[in-house]
Design a protein around this motif. Structure first.
Motif, PDB file in Angstrom:
ATOM      1  N   ARG A 179      16.776  -0.947 -42.383  1.00  0.00           N
ATOM      2  CA  ARG A 179      16.801  -0.296 -41.274  1.00  0.00           C
ATOM      3  C   ARG A 179      17.422   1.216 -41.406  1.00  0.00           C
ATOM      4  O   ARG A 179      17.616   2.104 -40.686  1.00  0.00           O
ATOM      5  N   ASP A 186      23.039  -0.578 -35.112  1.00  0.00           N
ATOM      6  CA  ASP A 186      22.612  -0.950 -33.761  1.00  0.00           C
ATOM      7  C   ASP A 186      22.786  -2.503 -33.733  1.00  0.00           C
ATOM      8  O   ASP A 186      21.581  -3.204 -34.147  1.00  0.00           O
ATOM      9  N   ARG A 213      19.536  -4.321 -31.924  1.00  0.00           N
ATOM     10  CA  ARG A 213      18.358  -4.420 -32.760  1.00  0.00           C
ATOM     11  C   ARG A 213      18.563  -5.289 -33.982  1.00  0.00           C
ATOM     12  O   ARG A 213      17.650  -6.043 -34.052  1.00  0.00           O
ATOM     13  N   ASP A 244      15.952  -8.636 -34.552  1.00  0.00           N
ATOM     14  CA  ASP A 244      15.539  -9.202 -35.868  1.00  0.00           C
ATOM     15  C   ASP A 244      15.877 -10.521 -36.193  1.00  0.00           C
ATOM     16  O   ASP A 244      15.082 -11.172 -36.637  1.00  0.00           O
ATOM     17  N   GLY A 297       9.371  -4.740 -33.877  1.00  0.00           N
ATOM     18  CA  GLY A 297       9.376  -3.885 -32.897  1.00  0.00           C
ATOM     19  C   GLY A 297       8.822  -2.469 -33.108  1.00  0.00           C
ATOM     20  O   GLY A 297       8.606  -1.348 -32.509  1.00  0.00           O
ATOM     21  N   THR A 298       8.583  -2.260 -34.430  1.00  0.00           N
ATOM     22  CA  THR A 298       7.979  -1.205 -35.088  1.00  0.00           C
ATOM     23  C   THR A 298       6.433  -0.727 -34.541  1.00  0.00           C
ATOM     24  O   THR A 298       5.570  -1.776 -34.511  1.00  0.00           O
TER      25      THR A 298
END
Length: 376
Positions: free
Chosen positions: A15, A61, A64, A68, A204-205
């Motif tokens: 990321r 983050d 986030r 994952d 989430g992409t």
């Protein structure tokens, strides 16, 4: 470093803004293959990074990353890393190979001989039937059908492979938890249950236009050959075909009526050197030698010291890990997750071991990501 810490380190690297798969592979090589050493190496090269990279590395983050990790903790989910023995060797030979893949389903399928079937989203009824016929025949011949889960030809190819009781692989241009187009939500679930859903992008992409050409290089790169069923002159399928040619893969195109605008892209490919095919048997005949060579290469790759390998004398009963796996299989079909629970072996090791056993004719892969011992 335990598995969760290592996964977190990979997720931080994947990321990192502006890094990309090439940058991550370079950093990983410079760090001696130690993913936890990558951030320090990147900080020393801060001037060459995206301006947001240093800020991310200093304070990623956590919410986030936790999301994952939660996705990866679900059954059948995996981050397949380029440092692992069962990372697809065909992807190592393409320009800009991925550093890691998010997989929902059976990651071991990525090692199987594959044929990509792609084509127009707004395909004709005849084109859809051709896609189904080629996918069904290729699947029954032992090839795994790979496509991009788009409307039209892609979806028809996936569905035909599944209806034939075979596995199929979808490489998507979103995160592995997103479905695009939305109408394929049920299809995505079936693919994950009876094949593999693969993405280079983290959970989430959302779908973006520039993601799909990147996705296309993986479709062609995973496959021994690409079959284009219908394509207009501006079709994204022509990008996949071009990439396949650049990657040294076979390109096949179905001819069509000169009055059909969806045949023009295929006709251009044929003029440019793609093989004109009318029957699936022509694809099977052309790719059979490459499939056999891939099997031999995988057997050699997975037999290296850092991968779980069978005893050289074939004495399966004398190898503790293989004995545990065969005992865990028993007489009834079992999924990879069930085998991991029964044997205590990691999923990555199991995928490699099961492939070795399949190559030796000791285990059969079944629909639904299940495996079963063969008599003998």
């Amino acid at each position: 470093m335990d598995e969760t810490e290592e996964l977190r380190a990979w997720l931080v690297a994947l990321r990192t803004p502006g890094l990309g798969p090439g940058g991550l592979r370079e950093a990983l090589a410079a760090a001696g293959g130690h993913i936890d050493a990558v951030p320090a190496w990147l900080r020393r090269r801060a001037a060459a990074l995206d301006e947001g990279a240093a800020a991310w590395l200093d304070a990623p983050d956590e919410a986030r990353l936790a999301g994952d990790l939660a996705w990866l903790a679900e059954p059948g989910h995996r981050l397949l890393r380029c440092t692992e023995a069962d990372f697809p060797p065909l992807l190592e030979t393409i320009p800009q190979p991925p550093a890691a893949l998010f997989v929902a389903g059976d990651a071991g399928l990525l090692l199987h001989p594959q044929v990509a079937i792609v084509g127009a989203r707004s395909a004709s009824p005849a084109g859809l039937e051709h896609a189904r016929r080629f996918a069904r025949t290729l699947a029954l011949a032992g090839f795994t059908v790979t496509s991009g889960m788009a409307d039209g030809i892609d979806g028809a190819a996936h569905e035909a492979a599944l209806e034939a009781g075979a596995a199929t692989i979808a490489v998507v241009g979103t995160g592995p938890d997103r479905v695009y187009p939305r109408k394929h939500h049920a299809l995505a679930q079936r693919i994950a249950a009876h094949g593999a859903l693969v993405s280079e992008f983290p959970p989430g992409t959302a779908a973006r236009a520039d993601h799909f050409p990147r996705r296309n290089r993986l479709i062609s790169g995973l496959a021994l050959g690409t079959v284009v069923v219908e394509a207009g002159l501006q079709s994204g399928s022509l990008i996949t075909a071009r990439l396949a040619g650049e990657q040294g893969r076979e390109v096949f195109a179905l001819p069509g009526s000169i009055a059909n605008p969806l045949a023009r892209g295929c006709h251009r490919l044929i003029r440019d050197g793609a093989r004109l095919v009318e029957e699936p048997a022509e694809v099977i005949e052309a790719l059979a030698p490459a499939a056999r060579a891939l099997g031999a290469e995988l057997a050699e790759r997975l037999a290296r010291p850092d991968a779980p390998a069978p005893p050289r004398d074939g004495g399966w009963c004398d190898d503790a890990d293989y004995r545990r796996l065969l005992d865990a299989l028993g007489h009834d079909p079992a999924t990879l997750d069930e085998l991991a629970q029964r044997s205590g072996l990691a999923a990555a090791a199991l995928s490699s071991m099961l492939l070795m056993l399949e190559l030796e004719g000791r285990v059969a892969g079944l629909p639904g990501n299940r495996y079963q011992c063969l008599p003998g």
